[in-house]
Design a protein around this motif. Structure first.
Motif, mmCIF file in Angstrom:
data_model
loop_
_atom_site.group_PDB
_atom_site.id
_atom_site.type_symbol
_atom_site.label_atom_id
_atom_site.label_comp_id
_atom_site.label_asym_id
_atom_site.label_seq_id
_atom_site.Cartn_x
_atom_site.Cartn_y
_atom_site.Cartn_z
ATOM 1 N N ARG A 1 0.619 2.791 -6.424
ATOM 2 C CA ARG A 1 1.604 2.206 -7.119
ATOM 3 C C ARG A 1 1.593 1.953 -8.545
ATOM 4 O O ARG A 1 2.623 2.371 -9.318
ATOM 5 C CB ARG A 1 2.192 0.906 -6.216
ATOM 6 C CG ARG A 1 2.998 1.207 -4.878
ATOM 7 C CD ARG A 1 3.733 -0.162 -4.621
ATOM 8 N NE ARG A 1 2.785 -1.081 -4.188
ATOM 9 C CZ ARG A 1 2.299 -1.756 -3.215
ATOM 10 N NH1 ARG A 1 2.460 -0.830 -2.119
ATOM 11 N NH2 ARG A 1 1.714 -2.712 -3.065
ATOM 12 N N ASN B 1 1.761 5.161 -10.396
ATOM 13 C CA ASN B 1 2.976 5.665 -10.530
ATOM 14 C C ASN B 1 3.867 4.778 -11.288
ATOM 15 O O ASN B 1 5.002 4.913 -11.394
ATOM 16 C CB ASN B 1 3.706 5.723 -9.090
ATOM 17 C CG ASN B 1 2.904 6.993 -8.405
ATOM 18 O OD1 ASN B 1 2.803 7.925 -8.886
ATOM 19 N ND2 ASN B 1 2.627 6.693 -7.094
ATOM 20 N N ASN C 1 4.869 1.526 -10.880
ATOM 21 C CA ASN C 1 5.570 0.845 -10.119
ATOM 22 C C ASN C 1 5.933 -0.511 -10.709
ATOM 23 O O ASN C 1 4.979 -1.244 -11.026
ATOM 24 C CB ASN C 1 5.049 0.249 -8.657
ATOM 25 C CG ASN C 1 6.217 0.058 -7.446
ATOM 26 O OD1 ASN C 1 6.658 -1.125 -7.946
ATOM 27 N ND2 ASN C 1 6.462 0.650 -6.663
ATOM 28 N N ARG D 1 6.900 -3.300 -9.726
ATOM 29 C CA ARG D 1 6.478 -4.474 -8.960
ATOM 30 C C ARG D 1 4.958 -4.615 -9.395
ATOM 31 O O ARG D 1 4.533 -5.832 -8.889
ATOM 32 C CB ARG D 1 6.556 -4.285 -7.383
ATOM 33 C CG ARG D 1 8.157 -4.203 -7.106
ATOM 34 C CD ARG D 1 8.176 -4.002 -5.442
ATOM 35 N NE ARG D 1 9.533 -3.978 -5.113
ATOM 36 C CZ ARG D 1 10.067 -3.921 -3.705
ATOM 37 N NH1 ARG D 1 8.924 -3.714 -2.806
ATOM 38 N NH2 ARG D 1 11.074 -3.646 -3.529
#
Length: 315
Positions: free
Chosen positions: A20, A23, A25, A27
């Motif tokens: 993540r 990428n 992300n 969060r």
């Protein structure tokens, strides 16, 4: 080869967190993203974009659809330049091209269906614009993302990239009349009467009407060849050829008349055949680039790319 697990182990995080972070992300904290990207760079990690896209059920490929083409047809230099523009734009996006080219509509449609259903290709660029085309109808029915290079007409609702072919046809006629003082030009088009040829013919007619000139039109005809037509119409003193491949077919017949000629596209092949004759440069590489950008920007419906006459911009 380093993997996500190797990066996660070194960063002391879980593989899912490492993935993540790479990428971007939202969060994952900014500090963690920067840390993991730095570790990935140091370890020489390269993500497998094919696997990443397949996990989403979408191949990292763009289908390139050629018009129905016979097995012995010569390569179209316009299409080659289109692909060069497409390739240079897709490569940084980690997408690849896969080509569909067939001698019949049935085989071409079958190929497209296989690409959509089996190869999971959901992005396409069509190298032609034709009304009532079964391939285009299928892509619409399946709600597949596609962009057409060309424009099939006034009622077209598909997303497309094109030149202003009416203006290009007008520029060609203007070049003959103003630069070469042509009085009775001839417009040559192929037997297929492609939409782009019809648009260029429209511009040609509009300029003749504005300038008070009369002109002729000849449509590719094997029964009554071009040299026969020119012999019957000795007043013709200049030519606009609507398609470069067609001009390639007719060049040996036209050379004997020593008439000024304006043709479309400015490929190296056409340069060798046409020599110093004037060419409307449709900038196919730029068309290819803009087609890719439009393909991945669904908010936009179309893009018009400028053309040039010889070395000077016409728009």
């Amino acid at each position: 080869m380093e993997t996500i697990r190797d990066i996660a182990k070194r960063a002391n995080v879980s593989p899912s967190t490492a993935s993540r972070a790479l990428n971007g992300n939202s969060r994952i904290s900014k500090e963690t993203i920067e840390k993991i990207k730095k570790i990935a760079k140091e370890m020489g990690y390269h993500p497998n974009y094919a696997v990443r896209n397949l996990t989403r059920g979408d191949a990292n490929m763009v289908g390139i659809v050629f018009p129905v083409t016979s097995d012995n047809a010569p390569a179209n230099p316009f299409h080659i330049d289109l692909m060069r523009g497409i390739s240079t734009t897709l490569t940084p996006m980690h997408y690849e091209m896969v080509v569909a080219i067939s001698p019949t509509e049935e085989e071409l449609l079958a190929s497209i269906k296989s690409m959509v259903n089996q190869a999971k290709i959901h992005n396409f660029l069509l190298f032609y614009a034709v009304k009532d085309d079964p391939v285009t109808e299928y892509l619409r029915e399946k709600n597949v993302n596609f962009v057409v290079i060309g424009n099939s007409g006034e009622n077209n609702t598909d997303r497309y990239v094109d030149n202003n072919n009416v203006a290009a046809g007008e520029a060609a006629a203007k070049c003959l009349i103003e630069k070469y003082q042509v009085q009775s030009p001839l417009f040559i088009r192929s037997k297929y009467k492609w939409p782009y040829e019809n648009s260029r013919l429209k511009g040609y007619k509009e300029y003749l009407e504005k300038s008070g000139h009369s002109g002729e039109i000849w449509t590719e005809d094997y029964v009554h060849p071009i040299d026969e037509f020119l012999k019957k119409n000795p007043n013709i003193d200049g030519i606009v050829c609507a398609d470069d491949i067609l001009f390639g077919k007719l060049s040996s017949s036209l050379q004997q008349y020593h008439l000024p000629i304006v043709c479309f596209n400015n490929s190296r092949l056409m340069g060798m055949i046409l020599g110093d004759s004037d060419k409307i440069d449709l900038q196919p590489r730029e068309l290819g680039k803009q087609a890719v950008r439009l393909l991945f920007d669904r908010k936009k419906n179309h893009k018009i790319v400028n053309f040039k006459l010889s070395d000077e911009s016409m728009q």
